[in-house]
Design an enzyme around this catalytic site. Sequence first.
Site: not given
Ligand code: AP5
Length: 215
Positions: A88, A127, A161
């Site tokens: 990231r 979500r 979350r």
């Molecule tokens: P993390 O858990 O990695 O969260 P994020 O990157 O913010 O990503 P999300 O999990 O929120 O989203 P996603 O892309 O996985 O989407 P999803 O499939 O769930 O990180 C959380 C925290 O941890 C960070 O803020 C940081 O503090 C820390 N952290 C983590 N890694 C780090 C690192 N490397 N360095 C530093 N800090 C770190 O989908 C979302 C929703 O959309 C769901 O409801 C789903 O059903 C829907 N959806 C999915 N695809 C579609 C589609 N094609 N059309 C319509 N709806 C859809």
Amino acid sequence: MRLILLGPPGAGKGTQAKRLVEQHGVPQLSTGDMLRSAVANQTDVGKRAKSIMDAGELVPDEVVNQIVSDRIEEPDCANGFILDGFPRTLKQADALAEILEGKGLNLDRVVEMQVDDDALVHRITGRFTCKSCGALYHETDMPPQKEGVCDVCGSTEFVRREDDNEQTVRKRLRAYYKDTSPLIGYYHAKGSLARVDGMKEIDTVTRSIEAAIKG
Ligand code: AP5
Ligand code: ZN
């Protein structure tokens, strides 16, 4: 297969990673899930990470790099992995390159998932997940078929979350554009980047990622 799913919060990295795990038999390495599990278990890392995650900021590079480097050593990663949410920052990307180089391994692909900001906020604020099996749902777009009951395991308990509120999502997005988006140029320069339209339906996005992997 060694793959990175790169994209802003809510782009669908977790959704797609779970599908690819089934298709390719390699594990999903989600630093977000690993950190949330450290928070739940109140480990030293978890205690350090909790307030940072709740604020929508990034956990320090050295903490995350160590977690990933330990995880990649585990036997189930021998045939590859899908990185979801790591790297990231440019420092994390350099650390990953060093880990892989030390093992004589390459990355196969970095897939950037592109989604509009408004759609990201809508997806994240709606979500929720099944408490027992982790299945992902969305209140309006993808609710369980029977209200209040998980389609996958039948559980009736769901969780949201702590960082999935609009204010924190906006901060997570700012962190993405400032610290993570430079990785797009970094991997493009290495010739490993592929882009997919993450606004399409989930099945269509899966097919685009599969096509990108085949290259
Ligand atoms: P993390 O858990 O990695 O969260 P994020 O990157 O913010 O990503 P999300 O999990 O929120 O989203 P996603 O892309 O996985 O989407 P999803 O499939 O769930 O990180 C959380 C925290 O941890 C960070 O803020 C940081 O503090 C820390 N952290 C983590 N890694 C780090 C690192 N490397 N360095 C530093 N800090 C770190 O989908 C979302 C929703 O959309 C769901 O409801 C789903 O059903 C829907 N959806 C999915 N695809 C579609 C589609 N094609 N059309 C319509 N709806 C859809
Ligand atoms: Zn379930």
